[in-house]
Design a protein around this motif. Structure first.
Motif, PDB file in Angstrom:
ATOM      1  N   ILE A 125       9.601   7.623  10.481  1.00 41.14           N
ATOM      2  CA  ILE A 125       9.248   8.361  11.699  1.00 41.14           C
ATOM      3  C   ILE A 125      10.310   8.161  12.776  1.00 41.14           C
ATOM      4  CG2 ILE A 125       7.557   8.588  13.552  1.00 41.14           C
ATOM      5  CD1 ILE A 125       6.653   9.686  10.811  1.00 41.14           C
ATOM      6  N   LYS A 126      10.808   6.932  12.918  1.00 39.56           N
ATOM      7  CA  LYS A 126      11.837   6.635  13.917  1.00 39.56           C
ATOM      8  C   LYS A 126      13.102   7.457  13.647  1.00 39.56           C
ATOM      9  CE  LYS A 126      14.494   2.776  15.902  1.00 39.56           C
ATOM     10  NZ  LYS A 126      15.839   3.303  15.578  1.00 39.56           N
ATOM     11  N   ASP A 127      13.546   7.490  12.391  1.00 40.24           N
ATOM     12  CA  ASP A 127      14.749   8.249  12.039  1.00 40.24           C
ATOM     13  C   ASP A 127      14.538   9.746  12.224  1.00 40.24           C
ATOM     14  OD1 ASP A 127      16.011   5.914  11.470  1.00 40.24           O
ATOM     15  OD2 ASP A 127      16.138   6.210   9.302  1.00 40.24           O
TER      16      ASP A 127
ATOM     17  N   PRO B 213       0.827  -1.210   0.000  1.00 38.06           N
ATOM     18  CA  PRO B 213       0.000   0.000   0.000  1.00 38.06           C
ATOM     19  C   PRO B 213       0.863   1.263   0.000  1.00 38.06           C
ATOM     20  CG  PRO B 213      -0.682  -1.540   1.728  1.00 38.06           C
ATOM     21  CD  PRO B 213       0.640  -2.012   1.215  1.00 38.06           C
ATOM     22  N   LEU B 214       0.496   2.221  -0.831  1.00 37.56           N
ATOM     23  CA  LEU B 214       1.172   3.511  -0.903  1.00 37.56           C
ATOM     24  C   LEU B 214       0.363   4.511  -0.088  1.00 37.56           C
ATOM     25  CD1 LEU B 214       3.623   4.845  -2.344  1.00 37.56           C
ATOM     26  CD2 LEU B 214       2.041   5.522  -4.159  1.00 37.56           C
ATOM     27  N   LYS B 215       1.044   5.275   0.771  1.00 42.39           N
ATOM     28  CA  LYS B 215       0.365   6.208   1.662  1.00 42.39           C
ATOM     29  C   LYS B 215       0.842   7.641   1.426  1.00 42.39           C
ATOM     30  CE  LYS B 215      -1.845   2.991   4.015  1.00 42.39           C
ATOM     31  NZ  LYS B 215      -3.308   2.904   4.083  1.00 42.39           N
ATOM     32  N   LEU B 216      -0.049   8.561   1.722  1.00 41.70           N
ATOM     33  CA  LEU B 216       0.281   9.979   1.712  1.00 41.70           C
ATOM     34  C   LEU B 216       0.546  10.392   3.160  1.00 41.70           C
ATOM     35  CD1 LEU B 216       0.417  12.762   0.280  1.00 41.70           C
ATOM     36  CD2 LEU B 216      -2.039  12.950   0.667  1.00 41.70           C
ATOM     37  N   VAL B 217       1.741  10.920   3.429  1.00 43.52           N
ATOM     38  CA  VAL B 217       2.119  11.294   4.796  1.00 43.52           C
ATOM     39  C   VAL B 217       2.323  12.801   4.874  1.00 43.52           C
ATOM     40  CG1 VAL B 217       3.785  10.944   6.668  1.00 43.52           C
ATOM     41  CG2 VAL B 217       3.281   9.070   5.079  1.00 43.52           C
ATOM     42  N   ASN B 218       1.716  13.399   5.898  1.00 47.27           N
ATOM     43  CA  ASN B 218       1.883  14.820   6.191  1.00 47.27           C
ATOM     44  C   ASN B 218       2.442  14.942   7.592  1.00 47.27           C
ATOM     45  OD1 ASN B 218       0.383  17.170   7.854  1.00 47.27           O
ATOM     46  ND2 ASN B 218       0.890  17.925   5.821  1.00 47.27           N
TER      47      ASN B 218
ATOM     48  N   ASN C  19       3.225  16.612  14.692  1.00 46.82           N
ATOM     49  CA  ASN C  19       1.989  16.022  14.176  1.00 46.82           C
ATOM     50  C   ASN C  19       2.299  15.145  12.968  1.00 46.82           C
ATOM     51  OD1 ASN C  19      -1.015  15.873  14.112  1.00 46.82           O
ATOM     52  ND2 ASN C  19      -0.725  16.796  12.102  1.00 46.82           N
ATOM     53  N   VAL C  20       1.616  14.001  12.878  1.00 49.83           N
ATOM     54  CA  VAL C  20       1.739  13.108  11.727  1.00 49.83           C
ATOM     55  C   VAL C  20       0.342  12.729  11.267  1.00 49.83           C
ATOM     56  CG1 VAL C  20       2.582  10.908  10.846  1.00 49.83           C
ATOM     57  CG2 VAL C  20       3.911  12.118  12.586  1.00 49.83           C
ATOM     58  N   ASN C  21       0.100  12.860   9.975  1.00 48.26           N
ATOM     59  CA  ASN C  21      -1.176  12.441   9.403  1.00 48.26           C
ATOM     60  C   ASN C  21      -0.897  11.501   8.235  1.00 48.26           C
ATOM     61  OD1 ASN C  21      -4.104  12.547   9.051  1.00 48.26           O
ATOM     62  ND2 ASN C  21      -3.628  13.630   7.156  1.00 48.26           N
ATOM     63  N   ILE C  22      -1.469  10.301   8.287  1.00 43.37           N
ATOM     64  CA  ILE C  22      -1.269   9.298   7.236  1.00 43.37           C
ATOM     65  C   ILE C  22      -2.613   9.050   6.561  1.00 43.37           C
ATOM     66  CG2 ILE C  22      -0.541   6.939   6.755  1.00 43.37           C
ATOM     67  CD1 ILE C  22       1.083   7.129   9.421  1.00 43.37           C
TER      68      ILE C  22
END
Length: 215
Positions: free
Chosen positions: A131-133, A9-14, A142-145
């Protein structure tokens, strides 16, 4: 399953992030810095940043250069009430270096008021590693996936070419495959490949910027 494709799955991350070792942490102006492009030179530990800023924002950036928080300002060009700035920062431990290390595709990024907004595409299974790096060098506010990929306007051909380019490592740095070889895999001319890739990238970025503006 269609030959040549997989089911990742390909995700859009903000993400909204405070980057401790970046000039953006000290850019406390609420005037937005829009980043037009980023060009990496890892061997020189340099990341070229092409930005559009306001008059007030430019004054703050020149101050940061004087304080040596910005590595270099290569060029400045005024048009209307906006200013184009070509500047350099360290490539090592940049947000860009981490996202691209994990094969993410950066769509756009903006700086304002001490923080950075990054929007990028990546495979779902790579998000935790990114995210870990990032968490090791910055404060993630803030993280939005999202599954709402800005791909609706792509033609079947554009989507096929973009997907294959991504899979084959065309967007990696350094690139794992050249445009000529990618075109040969698809049985098309290199100029045709570049044309469709640029159209696809333009549509994705344009769609995303419109959605951000609505918010």
């Amino acid at each position: 399953m269609m030959k040549g494709f997989n089911t990742y799955p390909l995700k859009l991350v903000n993400i909204y992030i405070i980057h401790e070792n970046c000039w953006s942490k000290y850019y406390l102006n609420k005037d937005l810095v829009e980043i037009l492009n980023l060009i990496p030179y890892p061997e020189k530990n340099l990341l070229r940043v092409f930005a559009i800023v306001s008059e007030r924002g430019y004054r703050d950036i020149t101050k940061l250069k004087f304080e040596e928080r910005i590595k270099e300002i290569f060029n400045v060009y005024r048009y209307g009430n906006k200013i184009f700035v070509d500047l350099g920062r360290d490539y090592d431990n940049s947000i860009f270096s981490i996202i691209t290390k994990h094969n993410g595709i950066v769509l756009n990024t903006m700086k304002y008021n001490g923080g950075e907004i990054w929007n990028f595409l990546t495979y779902e299974h790579k998000i935790n590693r990114i995210i870990k790096d990032l968490d090791e060098i910055a404060e993630i506010e803030n993280v939005n996936i999202s599954d709402n990929l800005p791909l609706d306007t792509l033609t079947d051909k554009e989507f096929k070419i973009l997907s294959l380019a991504y899979e084959a490592g065309y967007f990696d740095y350094p690139r794992k495959i050249k445009a000529r070889d990618l075109a040969n895999m698809l049985g098309i001319k290199q100029s045709t490949l570049i044309y469709h890739l640029r159209n696809a990238e333009k549509k994705i970025i344009g769609s995303f910027i419109k959605n951000i503006s609505k918010d």
